[in-house]
Write a protein that holds these residues in place. Structure first.
Motif, PDB file in Angstrom:
ATOM      1  N   LEU A  43       0.814  -1.202   0.000  1.00 24.97           N
ATOM      2  CA  LEU A  43       0.000   0.000   0.000  1.00 24.97           C
ATOM      3  C   LEU A  43       0.854   1.262   0.000  1.00 24.97           C
ATOM      4  O   LEU A  43       1.981   1.257   0.519  1.00 24.97           O
ATOM      5  CB  LEU A  43      -0.889   0.024   1.247  1.00 24.97           C
ATOM      6  CG  LEU A  43      -1.972  -1.046   1.351  1.00 24.97           C
ATOM      7  CD1 LEU A  43      -2.439  -1.185   2.787  1.00 24.97           C
ATOM      8  CD2 LEU A  43      -3.148  -0.688   0.448  1.00 24.97           C
ATOM      9  N   ASP A  85      -9.152   1.284  -9.687  1.00 22.66           N
ATOM     10  CA  ASP A  85      -8.167   2.370  -9.642  1.00 22.66           C
ATOM     11  C   ASP A  85      -8.834   3.679  -9.212  1.00 22.66           C
ATOM     12  O   ASP A  85      -8.317   4.407  -8.352  1.00 22.66           O
ATOM     13  CB  ASP A  85      -7.525   2.569 -11.019  1.00 22.66           C
ATOM     14  CG  ASP A  85      -6.680   1.383 -11.464  1.00 22.66           C
ATOM     15  OD1 ASP A  85      -6.204   0.634 -10.584  1.00 22.66           O
ATOM     16  OD2 ASP A  85      -6.497   1.210 -12.680  1.00 22.66           O
ATOM     17  N   PHE A 133      -9.982   3.623  -5.443  1.00 20.54           N
ATOM     18  CA  PHE A 133      -8.847   3.783  -4.526  1.00 20.54           C
ATOM     19  C   PHE A 133      -8.391   5.242  -4.474  1.00 20.54           C
ATOM     20  O   PHE A 133      -8.091   5.777  -3.401  1.00 20.54           O
ATOM     21  CB  PHE A 133      -7.677   2.891  -4.965  1.00 20.54           C
ATOM     22  CG  PHE A 133      -7.571   1.605  -4.201  1.00 20.54           C
ATOM     23  CD1 PHE A 133      -7.270   1.610  -2.848  1.00 20.54           C
ATOM     24  CD2 PHE A 133      -7.752   0.381  -4.823  1.00 20.54           C
ATOM     25  CE1 PHE A 133      -7.171   0.432  -2.129  1.00 20.54           C
ATOM     26  CE2 PHE A 133      -7.661  -0.809  -4.120  1.00 20.54           C
ATOM     27  CZ  PHE A 133      -7.364  -0.782  -2.764  1.00 20.54           C
ATOM     28  N   TYR A 159     -10.801   7.207  -2.426  1.00 11.94           N
ATOM     29  CA  TYR A 159     -10.692   6.844  -1.005  1.00 11.94           C
ATOM     30  C   TYR A 159      -9.512   7.544  -0.334  1.00 11.94           C
ATOM     31  O   TYR A 159      -9.596   7.916   0.840  1.00 11.94           O
ATOM     32  CB  TYR A 159     -10.555   5.328  -0.891  1.00 11.94           C
ATOM     33  CG  TYR A 159     -10.303   4.822   0.517  1.00 11.94           C
ATOM     34  CD1 TYR A 159     -11.180   5.110   1.560  1.00 11.94           C
ATOM     35  CD2 TYR A 159      -9.187   4.032   0.806  1.00 11.94           C
ATOM     36  CE1 TYR A 159     -10.950   4.647   2.849  1.00 11.94           C
ATOM     37  CE2 TYR A 159      -8.944   3.558   2.079  1.00 11.94           C
ATOM     38  CZ  TYR A 159      -9.823   3.868   3.094  1.00 11.94           C
ATOM     39  OH  TYR A 159      -9.586   3.406   4.370  1.00 11.94           O
ATOM     40  N   TYR A 195     -13.264   1.832   2.560  1.00 14.45           N
ATOM     41  CA  TYR A 195     -13.271   1.263   1.217  1.00 14.45           C
ATOM     42  C   TYR A 195     -13.762  -0.172   1.343  1.00 14.45           C
ATOM     43  O   TYR A 195     -13.101  -1.016   1.952  1.00 14.45           O
ATOM     44  CB  TYR A 195     -11.874   1.313   0.596  1.00 14.45           C
ATOM     45  CG  TYR A 195     -11.847   0.845  -0.847  1.00 14.45           C
ATOM     46  CD1 TYR A 195     -12.256   1.698  -1.863  1.00 14.45           C
ATOM     47  CD2 TYR A 195     -11.446  -0.434  -1.187  1.00 14.45           C
ATOM     48  CE1 TYR A 195     -12.249   1.279  -3.193  1.00 14.45           C
ATOM     49  CE2 TYR A 195     -11.439  -0.862  -2.499  1.00 14.45           C
ATOM     50  CZ  TYR A 195     -11.838   0.001  -3.502  1.00 14.45           C
ATOM     51  OH  TYR A 195     -11.848  -0.422  -4.807  1.00 14.45           O
ATOM     52  N   GLY A 209      -7.638  -7.615  -3.166  1.00 16.28           N
ATOM     53  CA  GLY A 209      -7.179  -6.422  -2.494  1.00 16.28           C
ATOM     54  C   GLY A 209      -6.195  -6.728  -1.387  1.00 16.28           C
ATOM     55  O   GLY A 209      -5.856  -7.883  -1.117  1.00 16.28           O
ATOM     56  N   HIS A 237      -3.236  -4.027  -7.503  1.00 18.50           N
ATOM     57  CA  HIS A 237      -4.107  -3.396  -6.508  1.00 18.50           C
ATOM     58  C   HIS A 237      -3.736  -3.746  -5.069  1.00 18.50           C
ATOM     59  O   HIS A 237      -4.598  -4.000  -4.227  1.00 18.50           O
ATOM     60  CB  HIS A 237      -5.576  -3.747  -6.794  1.00 18.50           C
ATOM     61  CG  HIS A 237      -6.079  -3.141  -8.068  1.00 18.50           C
ATOM     62  ND1 HIS A 237      -6.828  -3.847  -8.993  1.00 18.50           N
ATOM     63  CD2 HIS A 237      -5.918  -1.898  -8.594  1.00 18.50           C
ATOM     64  CE1 HIS A 237      -7.110  -3.065 -10.019  1.00 18.50           C
ATOM     65  NE2 HIS A 237      -6.574  -1.880  -9.805  1.00 18.50           N
TER      66      HIS A 237
END
Length: 404
Positions: free
Chosen positions: A23, A178, A181, A184, A193, A200, A287
């Motif tokens: 992330l 995409d 995200f 968010y 989310y 994910g 992702h």
């Protein structure tokens, strides 16, 4: 919970070699917050009691199992049974995790749900959950899918959700993820989310599987009550793979039950003509997690296609990647043509109009039937086909070219 389900994923969200969380630094604390909140409430009696109340008195669970007697007789060979998630409120399995995610958001003090959707079933389910709990809802959807699944767009808006059209790239599910995200990132304090499948970053593949486990728990008990035995085969379509993991969860420890995931072969094996990730993919990242991924010559996610908008994703759930690697589940495919044949066959022979996603699983079971005489096949009929009626009938008619 079964022995297998207790063992995976590990504390870092890995199913064998797949999973994890990769992330941007600004998102790490928020996903950690979600993981900690889930671990805290997943064993909380009041949370579980409220979720059980919702499932029984709002969703209409348990959903039944139906013997597809006419279809089975027509095909000869195996007997096909259907786990009727199309009868779940809002028309698909998606509400199983959406109500639970919305309840989690409420416990965390969040005010808004953000998500992507492909076929629109996740979007409708999340909009339904948002309305139930009094939360705002923002759904990102590719423009191609908006045109293809317009009835679900109307439903989302009617339920009070804001639908954000996604106009870049292929304008389908990957781009919707995409876009969601990115949105968010600017709303992490007030929003959660709500990922729509077993994909994910951790904790979502585990969390969504756990919420969908109700399908397998019910199906196992119902099938034994109905037939006196376990099914020989269980079959479910796989895009991200939440409906499949829900069904598989009930049978993964039963060595006599073969698990089958069905991917979209689309128009054929050429790159861009299908979304058969496990069949053709390689280990990679997409992702924020590791899984099998369809990639192009440059190592980027490849273009994908499926007649079913909910299956056209170049990645797949990390747990499916793991089950394939260890050989516990088999992964086959169905083409667009086979899927349409199944769509029309189930409609005319059983009076059940299935979602195009679910029709992939029905198509695979139909192919299996002739070579598995005397055996039983349990299919997860993950959603109803109301959303697909306009698209199918406008483009392919009412089945005139698909004789039974």
């Amino acid at each position: 919970m079964s022995g297998y389900l207790k063992q995976v994923p590990d504390k870092d969200g890995y199913f064998g070699n797949y999973g994890g969380a990769f992330l941007p630094p600004q998102l790490e604390p928020h996903f950690k917050e979600i993981a900690q909140a889930y671990e805290r409430i997943s064993g909380d009696a009041s949370y579980i009691a409220e979720l059980r109340y919702i499932r029984k008195h709002y969703q209409g669970r348990p959903t039944p199992i139906s013997h597809a007697r006419n279809l089975s007789t027509k095909l000869g060979g195996a007997n096909i049974y259907l786990k009727r998630e199309d009868l779940n409120h809002s028309g698909a399995h998606k509400l199983n995790h959406c109500m639970a995610e919305a309840l989690l958001a409420k416990h965390m003090g969040k005010k808004k749900l953000i998500a992507e959707t492909g076929a629109g079933q996740h979007g409708v389910a999340l909009a339904t959950a948002a309305a139930y709990f009094g939360l705002d809802c923002e759904i990102h959807m590719g423009e191609v899918d908006i045109a293809k699944e317009h009835p679900n767009v109307k439903r989302m808006k009617l339920l009070g959700a804001t639908v954000v059209p996604v106009s870049f790239g292929a304008r389908t599910l990957k781009e919707a993820v995409d876009s969601a995200f990115e949105s968010y990132l600017g709303q992490t304090e007030e929003a959660i989310y709500a990922i729509g499948s077993v994909v994910g970053p951790h904790p979502f593949p585990k969390m969504v599987r756990d919420f969908q486990q109700i399908i397998g728990v019910e199906a196992r008990e119902q099938f034994i009550e109905m037939t006196g035995n376990l099914p020989d085969h269980v079959v479910a379509c796989v895009g991200g793979g939440s409906n499949a993991m829900g069904l598989f969860s009930g049978f993964v420890d039963d060595d006599t039950v073969q698990l089958h995931g069905v991917e979209p072969m689309g128009k054929g094996p050429k790159e861009g003509d299908h979304a058969a990730t496990i069949t053709f993919g390689q280990p990679g990242q997409i992702h924020g997690f590791k899984c099998l991924v369809l990639t192009d010559a440059n190592g980027e996610p490849a273009p994908v296609h499926s007649i079913a908008s909910g299956l056209d994703y170049p990645g797949v759930g990390p747990e499916h990647s793991h089950l394939h690697e260890i050989g516990r589940a088999k992964y086959g495919s169905a083409t667009d043509e086979e899927t349409l044949q199944a769509f029309y066959a189930l409609s005319r022979l059983e009076g059940i109009i299935p979602a195009l996603e679910s029709s992939h699983a029905v198509a695979y079971a139909m192919k299996m039937a002739a070579t598995h005489a005397g055996e039983t096949i349990l299919v997860n009929l993950s959603g109803r086909g109301d959303k697909d009626l306009d698209y199918v009938t406008d483009n392919f008619g009412h089945g005139e070219d698909y004789p039974l």
